[in-house]
Design a protein around this motif. Structure first.
Motif, mmCIF file in Angstrom:
data_model
loop_
_atom_site.group_PDB
_atom_site.id
_atom_site.type_symbol
_atom_site.label_atom_id
_atom_site.label_comp_id
_atom_site.label_asym_id
_atom_site.label_seq_id
_atom_site.Cartn_x
_atom_site.Cartn_y
_atom_site.Cartn_z
ATOM 1 N N GLY A 53 0.780 -1.232 0.000
ATOM 2 C CA GLY A 53 0.000 0.000 0.000
ATOM 3 C C GLY A 53 0.805 1.272 0.000
ATOM 4 N N ARG A 56 0.281 3.294 -5.113
ATOM 5 C CA ARG A 56 -1.027 2.933 -5.671
ATOM 6 C C ARG A 56 -0.865 2.465 -7.120
ATOM 7 N NH1 ARG A 56 -6.106 3.879 -4.104
ATOM 8 N NH2 ARG A 56 -5.380 5.242 -2.414
ATOM 9 N N THR A 61 -6.290 -5.454 -9.245
ATOM 10 C CA THR A 61 -7.014 -5.683 -7.991
ATOM 11 C C THR A 61 -6.187 -6.582 -7.078
ATOM 12 O OG1 THR A 61 -8.158 -7.609 -8.929
ATOM 13 C CG2 THR A 61 -9.256 -5.463 -9.121
ATOM 14 N N THR A 68 -10.907 -7.921 0.074
ATOM 15 C CA THR A 68 -10.424 -6.767 -0.681
ATOM 16 C C THR A 68 -10.159 -5.630 0.297
ATOM 17 O OG1 THR A 68 -11.733 -7.395 -2.608
ATOM 18 C CG2 THR A 68 -10.966 -5.118 -2.501
ATOM 19 N N ALA A 70 -10.047 -2.209 2.181
ATOM 20 C CA ALA A 70 -10.964 -1.071 2.123
ATOM 21 C C ALA A 70 -10.312 0.119 1.425
ATOM 22 C CB ALA A 70 -11.405 -0.687 3.534
ATOM 23 N N ASN A 71 -9.019 0.306 1.679
ATOM 24 C CA ASN A 71 -8.237 1.364 1.041
ATOM 25 C C ASN A 71 -6.874 0.799 0.681
ATOM 26 O OD1 ASN A 71 -10.080 3.759 1.583
ATOM 27 N ND2 ASN A 71 -9.718 3.017 3.658
ATOM 28 N N HIS A 72 -6.251 1.379 -0.340
ATOM 29 C CA HIS A 72 -4.920 0.903 -0.720
ATOM 30 C C HIS A 72 -3.875 1.709 0.053
ATOM 31 C CE1 HIS A 72 -2.528 -1.583 -3.462
ATOM 32 N NE2 HIS A 72 -1.641 -0.619 -3.375
ATOM 33 N N THR A 73 -3.790 1.443 1.358
ATOM 34 C CA THR A 73 -2.861 2.145 2.238
ATOM 35 C C THR A 73 -2.151 1.127 3.125
ATOM 36 O OG1 THR A 73 -4.499 2.417 4.004
ATOM 37 C CG2 THR A 73 -4.389 4.162 2.312
ATOM 38 N N ALA A 76 -4.460 -0.050 5.905
ATOM 39 C CA ALA A 76 -5.468 -1.026 5.496
ATOM 40 C C ALA A 76 -4.851 -2.394 5.255
ATOM 41 C CB ALA A 76 -6.188 -0.536 4.244
#
Length: 237
Positions: A53, A56, A61, A68, A70-73, A76
Motif C-alpha cells: 500500500g 497505488r 485488484t 479486498t 478497504a483502502n490501498h494504504t 489497510a
C-alpha cells in the motif's frame, strides 16, 4: 479460510508516467515461502510497495486472505495482516532499539498490557537483539540493523511478511543465520513469506517456489530445483 494469502490480478504501476509493472498477476499461498528474483530495476521493490500500500497501482485488484482492502494504504493492508521489511532497513538512527519497537507498537495500536509479550516473541525469534536493545540504531552493524527492521515488522504479528533484499550488506553466513529463523515462522505461526532476494543459494534453500521478473513482468515460475543449473538461471537474468 482461503488457500491464498495474496491474490493480485493485473497490477500495473509506475512513476512519473514511466510504467514499471505491466499487468502483473501474483498468488502467494497460505503458509508458502515464495522467492522473487530479477535484475536491478526489474520492478521487484515496486511490486512489494504496491502489495503493502505504499504505492497505488494504476490498474489491477488485490485480495488478502480473500478480502479486498478497504483502502490501498499501509494501514489497510497492515490491518489485514501484511507487514513489510523494506530494502535498506529504514531504522531511525537516533532512536534506541527499544524506542523503535515502542514506536512500532504504538503505531500498530497494540495495548500497553500486551506490548511486553510482543517484544518477547520477537526476541525468541531473534535473540541476539537482547545484546543491543538499549543502543541507538545508528551505532549498530548492518546485520544488527536488519534484525531490528525484521523485529519491528514481527511486532505486528503479521500473517504475511514481505522481505525486500534482506541480505544487502550482510556476509553470507550472517544472512543464513538471519533467514533460517524467519523461514521457520511458516511452521510455527503459519506465516506466508514473499522474499525478494539476490542471494539465490540461501533464498532457494528456504523457498517453496520461485518467480523471476524481468522489465516489470514475470518470465519464469517454478520450483527452486528447476534453477539449479547456473546457466539456466543466468539466461533468465
Amino acid at each position: 479460510m482461503t488457500d491464498y494469502a495474496i491474490q493480485a490480478l493485473g497490477l500495473s504501476a509506475g512513476y512519473g508516467g514511466r510504467e514499471v509493472l505491466q499487468d502483473v498477476s501474483l498468488s502467494l499461498k497460505s503458509r508458502e515461502i515464495l522467492c522473487l528474483i530479477g535484475h536491478n530495476g526489474a520492478g521487484k521493490s515496486t511490486l512489494l510497495r504496491v502489495l503493502f500500500g505504499l504505492h497505488r497501482p494504476s490498474a489491477g485488484t488485490m485480495r488478502i486472505f480473500g478480502q479486498t482492502p478497504a483502502n490501498h494504504t499501509p494501514a489497510a493492508l497492515g490491518g489485514l495482516g501484511v507487514a513489510l521489511v523494506p530494502e535498506g532497513r529504514g531504522v531511525f538512527p537516533d532512536l534506541t532499539v527499544e524506542e523503535i519497537f515502542g514506536l512500532a507498537l504504538w503505531s500498530a495500536s497494540v495495548p500497553k498490557g500486551e506490548q511486553r509479550e510482543r517484544i518477547e516473541e520477537v526476541l525468541e525469534v531473534l535473540p541476539r537483539i537482547r545484546e543491543f536493545r538499549t543502543r541507538r540504531a545508528g551505532t549498530l552493524s548492518g546485520g544488527q540493523q536488519q534484525m531490528v527492521s525484521i523485529g519491528r515488522a514481527l511486532l505486528t504479528r503479521p500473517k504475511v511478511l514481505l522481505l525486500d533484499e534482506p541480505s544487502i550488506g550482510l556476509a553470507p553466513k550472517l544472512f543464513q543465520d538471519l533467514i533460517r529463523p524467519i523461514a521457520a515462522l511458516r511452521e510455527s505461526r503459519g506465516m506466508s513469506i514473499l522474499l525478494v532476494e539476490q542471494n539465490v543459494r540461501e533464498a532457494f534453500a528456504v523457498s517453496d517456489r520461485v518467480l523471476v521478473m524481468r522489465s516489470g513482468q514475470f518470465i519464469f515460475e517454478g520450483a527452486p530445483g528447476e534453477l539449479d543449473d547456473h546457466t539456466r538461471l543466468m539466461e533468465l537474468f
